[in-house]
Design a protein around this motif. Structure first.
Motif, short mmCIF file in Angstrom:
data_model
loop_
_atom_site.label_atom_id
_atom_site.label_comp_id
_atom_site.label_asym_id
_atom_site.label_seq_id
_atom_site.Cartn_x
_atom_site.Cartn_y
_atom_site.Cartn_z
N LYS A 12 60.96 9.65 49.80
CA LYS A 12 61.74 9.39 51.01
C LYS A 12 62.78 8.29 50.75
N HIS A 98 62.50 19.47 55.29
CA HIS A 98 61.42 18.52 55.62
C HIS A 98 61.51 18.20 57.11
N GLU A 168 53.49 21.44 56.15
CA GLU A 168 53.33 20.04 56.50
C GLU A 168 53.23 19.89 58.01
N GLY A 174 52.60 10.93 57.36
CA GLY A 174 52.71 9.47 57.48
C GLY A 174 51.84 8.86 58.55
N GLY A 213 50.84 16.03 54.19
CA GLY A 213 50.49 15.30 55.41
C GLY A 213 49.30 14.40 55.15
N SER A 214 49.61 13.12 54.80
CA SER A 214 48.56 12.12 54.56
C SER A 214 47.57 12.53 53.47
N GLY A 235 53.81 11.97 50.33
CA GLY A 235 54.75 10.92 50.66
C GLY A 235 54.22 9.56 50.25
N GLY A 236 53.52 8.89 51.16
CA GLY A 236 53.05 7.52 50.93
C GLY A 236 52.30 7.33 49.62
C1 PEP Z 1 55.84 13.92 53.27
O1 PEP Z 1 56.71 13.09 53.42
O2 PEP Z 1 56.17 15.07 52.95
C2 PEP Z 1 54.45 13.54 53.47
C3 PEP Z 1 53.54 14.46 53.42
O3 PEP Z 1 54.20 12.21 53.72
P1 PEP Z 1 52.75 11.49 53.75
O4 PEP Z 1 52.01 11.97 52.53
O5 PEP Z 1 53.03 10.05 53.73
O6 PEP Z 1 52.06 11.96 54.99
#
Ligand code: PEP
Length: 252
Positions: A12, A98, A168, A174, A213-214, A235-236
């Motif tokens: 990101k 996204h 997602e 997030g 997703g997390s 993501g994170g």
């Molecule tokens: C993403 O940005 O595609 C994502 C899944 O973020 P996170 O893993 O932080 O939920």
């Protein structure tokens, strides 16, 4: 049907040059030390870091992608990036549609589809993101919304080599709230069934569908082991070498 998992990191709008290079070098070092890793690894940094990150992972087997691209090859589109340029600086893939782009920039399925066409023309793997909001899930519209987004965003000519789908759920991105294995498998199976309608059964069985997703080291194993989950878009947890690597190590 064995599909080689893909573990993709979406950085990101995070990090400065030194952070990005250190993260890329750390992931590349782990990957190099384990040549028989059972998945593909992709990292998608912010645009200005692409050149440096491509250099940092060179020869490691880790590939690099963009987080978006324009639907045209060149022209008067201030602030946008062409898929041809992504390819030229060493990217092999691009994330498209996204939910943050759909929300922040009002991207529609039709625009995502046009971007995917352009990405394919440039020789990039298109990672097409879809997913329902919490309100849509609560209203019992999850399968319908994902099928509709898939149909609207998937370009003509999509196949298992040039396209990956990322499911997602917006409510899981997030938030620390991850889909249960049952929720994830239900939607992934529905996406694969819809893919069979759109591109044929054989190609649908070969196409990778990522969960996003997390996803974290502590929940990745059970998600990646599901029959229709072929890796993750992260993501994170992709911002820490050890977490991202631990997720990749869950692929059998
Ligand atoms: C993403 O940005 O595609 C994502 C899944 O973020 P996170 O893993 O932080 O939920």
């Amino acid at each position: 049907m064995s599909r080689r998992p893909l573990i993709a990191g979406n950085w990101k709008m995070n990090g400065l040059l030194a952070d990005g290079v250190a993260l890329a070098e750390g992931i590349a070092a782990k990957r190099k030390a384990q040549p028989d890793l059972a998945c593909d690894m992709l990292i998608c940094p912010p645009f200005p870091l692409l050149g440096a990150v491509v250099g940092a992972v060179a020869g490691s087997g880790v590939t690099v992608g963009g987080q978006d691209c324009h639907g045209k090859t060149a022209g008067a589109h201030t602030g946008d990036t062409s898929p041809a340029l992504l390819k030229d600086v060493g990217c092999s893939a691009v994330i498209l549609g996204h939910s943050e782009r759909r929300t922040d920039h009002g991207e529609t399925d039709a625009q995502v589809k046009a971007k995917a066409v352009a990405a394919h023309a440039a020789g990039l793997l298109a990672i097409v993101c879809i997913g329902e909001t919490l309100a849509q899930r609560d209203a019992g519209q999850t399968i319908e919304v994902n099928k509709s987004q898939l149909k609207g965003s998937l370009p003509e000519g999509a196949n298992a080599v040039n396209t990956v789908i990322a499911y997602e759920p917006v409510w899981a991105i997030g938030t620390g709230r991850v889909a249960t294995p049952e929720q994830a498998q239900e939607v992934h199976a529905a996406i694969r069934a819809e893919l069979a309608v759109l591109i044929g059964e054989a190609e649908a069985m070969k196409m990778r569908i990522l969960y996003g997703g997390s996803m974290k080291p502590e929940n990745a194993a059970q998600l990646i082991a599901l029959p229709d989950v072929d890796g993750g878009l992260i993501g994170g947890a992709a911002l820490k070498v050890d977490d991202f690597w631990a997720i990749a190590c869950n692929c059998a």
